[in-house]
Design an enzyme around this catalytic site. Structure first.
Site, PDB file in Angstrom:
ATOM      1  N   ARG A  39      21.278  70.533  38.689  1.00 54.11           N
ATOM      2  CA  ARG A  39      22.433  69.646  38.866  1.00 54.11           C
ATOM      3  C   ARG A  39      23.348  70.115  40.007  1.00 54.11           C
ATOM      4  O   ARG A  39      24.132  69.351  40.549  1.00 54.11           O
ATOM      5  CB  ARG A  39      23.208  69.532  37.559  1.00 54.11           C
ATOM      6  CG  ARG A  39      22.419  68.737  36.511  1.00 54.11           C
ATOM      7  CD  ARG A  39      23.096  68.729  35.152  1.00 54.11           C
ATOM      8  NE  ARG A  39      24.415  68.126  35.125  1.00 54.11           N
ATOM      9  CZ  ARG A  39      24.680  66.821  35.041  1.00 54.11           C
ATOM     10  NH1 ARG A  39      23.685  65.967  34.976  1.00 54.11           N
ATOM     11  NH2 ARG A  39      25.915  66.385  35.005  1.00 54.11           N
TER      12      ARG A  39
ATOM     13  N   ASP B 206      35.486  69.695  31.956  1.00 58.09           N
ATOM     14  CA  ASP B 206      34.957  68.363  31.636  1.00 58.09           C
ATOM     15  C   ASP B 206      33.691  68.645  30.822  1.00 58.09           C
ATOM     16  O   ASP B 206      32.599  68.747  31.373  1.00 58.09           O
ATOM     17  CB  ASP B 206      34.649  67.612  32.943  1.00 58.09           C
ATOM     18  CG  ASP B 206      34.253  66.173  32.685  1.00 58.09           C
ATOM     19  OD1 ASP B 206      34.571  65.646  31.600  1.00 58.09           O
ATOM     20  OD2 ASP B 206      33.609  65.569  33.563  1.00 58.09           O
TER      21      ASP B 206
ATOM     22  N   CYS C 189      33.894  62.679  27.297  1.00 56.25           N
ATOM     23  CA  CYS C 189      33.690  61.222  27.315  1.00 56.25           C
ATOM     24  C   CYS C 189      33.088  60.791  25.986  1.00 56.25           C
ATOM     25  O   CYS C 189      32.198  59.961  25.938  1.00 56.25           O
ATOM     26  CB  CYS C 189      32.838  60.791  28.499  1.00 56.25           C
ATOM     27  SG  CYS C 189      31.173  61.443  28.470  1.00 56.25           S
TER      28      CYS C 189
ATOM     29  N   ALA D 107      29.074  69.275  37.936  1.00 49.70           N
ATOM     30  CA  ALA D 107      28.067  68.326  38.460  1.00 49.70           C
ATOM     31  C   ALA D 107      28.094  67.008  37.695  1.00 49.70           C
ATOM     32  O   ALA D 107      28.335  67.011  36.499  1.00 49.70           O
ATOM     33  CB  ALA D 107      26.681  68.952  38.358  1.00 49.70           C
ATOM     34  N   PRO D 108      27.854  65.886  38.386  1.00 49.95           N
ATOM     35  CA  PRO D 108      27.497  65.757  39.804  1.00 49.95           C
ATOM     36  C   PRO D 108      28.686  65.699  40.765  1.00 49.95           C
ATOM     37  O   PRO D 108      28.493  65.447  41.947  1.00 49.95           O
ATOM     38  CB  PRO D 108      26.730  64.433  39.826  1.00 49.95           C
ATOM     39  CG  PRO D 108      27.372  63.622  38.734  1.00 49.95           C
ATOM     40  CD  PRO D 108      27.747  64.589  37.661  1.00 49.95           C
ATOM     41  N   GLY D 109      29.896  65.915  40.279  1.00 47.77           N
ATOM     42  CA  GLY D 109      31.001  66.060  41.215  1.00 47.77           C
ATOM     43  C   GLY D 109      32.003  64.926  41.256  1.00 47.77           C
ATOM     44  O   GLY D 109      32.858  64.892  42.147  1.00 47.77           O
ATOM     45  N   GLY D 110      31.922  63.989  40.319  1.00 50.40           N
ATOM     46  CA  GLY D 110      32.882  62.878  40.314  1.00 50.40           C
ATOM     47  C   GLY D 110      34.308  63.394  40.282  1.00 50.40           C
ATOM     48  O   GLY D 110      35.156  63.010  41.106  1.00 50.40           O
ATOM     49  N   LYS D 111      34.568  64.288  39.341  1.00 51.51           N
ATOM     50  CA  LYS D 111      35.951  64.764  39.198  1.00 51.51           C
ATOM     51  C   LYS D 111      36.259  65.801  40.279  1.00 51.51           C
ATOM     52  O   LYS D 111      37.379  65.850  40.790  1.00 51.51           O
ATOM     53  CB  LYS D 111      36.167  65.292  37.790  1.00 51.51           C
ATOM     54  CG  LYS D 111      35.999  64.166  36.747  1.00 51.51           C
ATOM     55  CD  LYS D 111      36.363  64.579  35.353  1.00 51.51           C
ATOM     56  CE  LYS D 111      36.274  63.414  34.369  1.00 51.51           C
ATOM     57  NZ  LYS D 111      34.949  63.201  33.794  1.00 51.51           N
TER      58      LYS D 111
ATOM     59  N   GLU E  13      28.671  74.787  38.299  1.00 49.53           N
ATOM     60  CA  GLU E  13      27.741  74.031  37.447  1.00 49.53           C
ATOM     61  C   GLU E  13      26.673  74.994  36.931  1.00 49.53           C
ATOM     62  O   GLU E  13      26.042  75.697  37.702  1.00 49.53           O
ATOM     63  CB  GLU E  13      27.107  72.877  38.240  1.00 49.53           C
ATOM     64  CG  GLU E  13      25.953  72.186  37.543  1.00 49.53           C
ATOM     65  CD  GLU E  13      26.279  71.654  36.145  1.00 49.53           C
ATOM     66  OE1 GLU E  13      27.339  71.041  35.939  1.00 49.53           O
ATOM     67  OE2 GLU E  13      25.447  71.884  35.238  1.00 49.53           O
TER      68      GLU E  13
HETATM   69  C1  LIG Z   1      30.391  65.815  31.488  1.00 47.71           C
HETATM   70  S1  LIG Z   1      29.353  66.660  32.545  1.00 47.71           S
HETATM   71  C2  LIG Z   1      30.364  66.942  33.950  1.00 47.71           C
HETATM   72  C3  LIG Z   1      30.602  65.726  34.797  1.00 47.71           C
HETATM   73  C4  LIG Z   1      31.378  66.055  36.059  1.00 47.71           C
HETATM   74  N1  LIG Z   1      32.604  66.754  35.777  1.00 47.71           N
HETATM   75  C5  LIG Z   1      31.694  64.818  36.874  1.00 47.71           C
HETATM   76  O1  LIG Z   1      32.809  64.296  36.777  1.00 47.71           O
HETATM   77  O2  LIG Z   1      30.826  64.373  37.640  1.00 47.71           O
HETATM   78  C6  LIG Z   1      29.285  68.245  31.829  1.00 47.71           C
HETATM   79  C7  LIG Z   1      28.574  69.306  32.649  1.00 47.71           C
HETATM   80  O3  LIG Z   1      28.606  70.539  31.900  1.00 47.71           O
HETATM   81  C8  LIG Z   1      27.412  71.246  32.147  1.00 47.71           C
HETATM   82  N2  LIG Z   1      27.162  72.211  31.039  1.00 47.71           N
HETATM   83  C9  LIG Z   1      26.258  72.120  30.050  1.00 47.71           C
HETATM   84  N3  LIG Z   1      26.312  73.205  29.268  1.00 47.71           N
HETATM   85  C10 LIG Z   1      27.258  74.003  29.754  1.00 47.71           C
HETATM   86  C11 LIG Z   1      27.771  75.286  29.389  1.00 47.71           C
HETATM   87  N4  LIG Z   1      27.314  75.933  28.327  1.00 47.71           N
HETATM   88  N5  LIG Z   1      28.741  75.804  30.155  1.00 47.71           N
HETATM   89  C12 LIG Z   1      29.207  75.139  31.235  1.00 47.71           C
HETATM   90  N6  LIG Z   1      28.774  73.929  31.617  1.00 47.71           N
HETATM   91  C13 LIG Z   1      27.808  73.369  30.900  1.00 47.71           C
HETATM   92  C14 LIG Z   1      26.357  70.150  32.238  1.00 47.71           C
HETATM   93  O4  LIG Z   1      25.246  70.599  32.979  1.00 47.71           O
HETATM   94  C15 LIG Z   1      27.107  69.012  32.918  1.00 47.71           C
HETATM   95  O5  LIG Z   1      26.879  69.007  34.306  1.00 47.71           O
END
Ligand SMILES: C[S@@+](CC[C@H](N)C(=O)[O-])C[C@H]1O[C@@H](n2cnc3c(N)ncnc32)[C@H](O)[C@@H]1O
Length: 359
Positions: free
Chosen positions: A147, A187, A240, A120-124, A142
């Site tokens: 999210r 990610d 990031c 989430a939110p799904g960019g990649k 997610e």
């Molecule tokens: C960097 S963001 C992802 C952005 C997404 N890939 C994009 O490009 O839109 C990281 C995501 O990891 C999730 N996250 C947080 N803790 C986590 C966990 N323990 N295991 C898996 N995912 C987790 C968060 O809710 C968040 O949505």
């Protein structure tokens, strides 16, 4: 610690000190770029329109993102591409240019089984689906329930039909689907140093202790991710943040614990920097094959990527995919006649299915 002059910013002093010690003469340009207004990144959704056709009808002036053929920077800072009907129609996704490198580096192919573990939110995810041409299986997971809704909405807006959206923990997926996926994207949730100017919370919660906490969580997620990759498959680790503890540090420990994974030397772009294993105690020399995107070397706020390949082990046994029954010829002929009389554009043939006797 090197004594590079620290510019006036709201960034944490300790963060600046750390970056100065690693970046040396590049520190000044780095802070300048990090605190400048963000580039507006726009990735054309190739499920709906080609980059060439979009360029021809774009309401905004565009400049190409050097490492992503479907990626652009909107060069008019006053433009509001998020409010344009083309955005609502799913012709593009607004995405930071450095984040666009994920889809390029993981390079998923049509027909493959691909997992986006932190989606989430799904960019990649939407980029992966476009590169897969909507063919194959794309699992978009997610962990946070709220999210997931944003993720599902974006997949719908961009016309993604090959994705299965899940709200699971990485551990539960690994227990169920060991060795199933051709490509897995992690990610990872991170300290978000690249997002400092966009997200004031990232500054508020930043500390060396928070960085260490993120690294612990990343190691746990990667353990599950490793189990999900099929032998011969690929795992892309992305963050990031600039903190080497969460990048070369996490990867170094992972590689030592998992000799079945190697770092792939990705065909690198001149704007990419190599990974810096020398910045951490756990650094593995092969991490010079990872890539760092810096805000002062190209568009976008910065990312770290390491593409790993998995060797050895047995091939996965995959569930058979359910195939959609095609309607009988007589029904199709009637429907086609209806379309010819009524619709302006032809109805997409593969969109037709029979469900419980109904078209
Ligand atoms: C960097 S963001 C992802 C952005 C997404 N890939 C994009 O490009 O839109 C990281 C995501 O990891 C999730 N996250 C947080 N803790 C986590 C966990 N323990 N295991 C898996 N995912 C987790 C968060 O809710 C968040 O949505």
């Amino acid at each position: 610690m090197a004594s590079h002059t620290q510019p006036e910013t709201s960034l944490p002093a300790l963060f600046l000190q750390r970056m100065a010690s690693w970046l040396g003469p590049e520190f000044g340009p780095f802070v300048e770029a990090l605190t400048a207004p963000s580039d507006i990144g726009l990735r054309v959704n190739t499920l709906k329109i080609s980059p060439h056709e979009f360029e021809g009808r774009s309401p905004f002036p565009l400049r190409p993102v050097p490492w992503c053929p479907e990626g652009f920077v909107v060069t008019d800072p006053e433009a509001r591409p998020g409010t344009h009907p083309y955005h609502e129609a799913g012709l593009y996704y607004l995405q930071d240019p450095s984040a666009m490198a994920a889809g390029v580096l993981l390079n998923p192919q049509p027909g493959e089984w691909v997992l986006d573990l932190c989606a989430a939110p799904g960019g990649k995810t939407t980029h992966l689906a476009a590169r897969m041409e909507n063919r194959g299986v794309l699992v978009a997971n997610e962990i946070h329930p709220r999210r997931v809704l944003a993720l599902a909405k974006n997949l719908d807006r961009l016309g993604v039909t090959c994705a299965l959206v899940l709200n699971e923990s990485p551990g539960r997926l690994a227990a169920r689907w060991e060795g199933l996926f051709d490509r897995v994207l992690v990610d990872a949730p991170c300290s978000g140093e690249g997002m400092f100017m966009r997200d004031p919370d990232a500054i508020r919660y930043w500390s060396p202790k928070a960085v260490e906490g993120c690294a612990r969580r990343q190691r746990a997620i990667l353990e599950s991710a490793a189990a999900l990759v099929r032998p011969g498959g690929y795992l892309l680790y992305a963050t990031c943040t600039f903190a080497p503890e969460e990048n070369e540090g996490v990867m170094g420990q992972f590689l030592r614990a998992h000799p079945e994974f190697d770092v792939v030397d990705v065909a690198s772009h001149p704007a990419f920097d190599a990974g810096h294993p020398e910045w951490v105690a756990e650094g593995e020399p092969q991490l010079t094959r990872a890539v760092r995107l810096w805000p002062h070397r190209g568009p976008g706020h910065g990312h770290f990527y390491a593409l790993l390949s998995r060797t050895g082990g047995a091939e996965p046994s995959r569930p058979r995919l359910y195939s959609i029954p095609r309607p009988p010829g007589r029904v199709r002929a009637l429907f086609e006649a209806f379309c010819r009389e009524t619709l302006v554009e032809p109805f997409p043939e593969k969109g037709l299915m029979l469900y419980r006797g109904l078209l």
